[in-house]
Design a protein around this motif. Sequence first.
Motif: not given
Length: 99
Positions: A72-89
């Motif tokens: 969750r913190q990595a997604a926020q840092s990399c994409f600027g938003r929480d990516m929760s609920g999205r598929p994880i490949c």
Amino acid sequence: MIEPNVEQGFSEIGVLFVAGFGPITREAEDSRALYADTLGLPLKPYGENEDYLLTEDGELEGCRHFALWPLRQAAQSCFGRDMSGRPICQRRRHGWSSM
């Protein structure tokens, strides 16, 4: 596994340390249990961030900074938003799948 070939000049390379490394983790408690409890790595929280666990410089020989970075913190840092609920490949034994 690739074996080093000293005839190609690899004997001249002198690696002193890894500057930083850290797996991105999905479950903070499961990751803490594996890396700290089972493997015995000297991990501690970064300030008030209880889920970002790291080693201090010199605590893990050969690595200056090792940390468990929550997804969750990595997604926020990399994409600027929480990516929760999205598929994880993830790579599976017989191909790719989404979780």
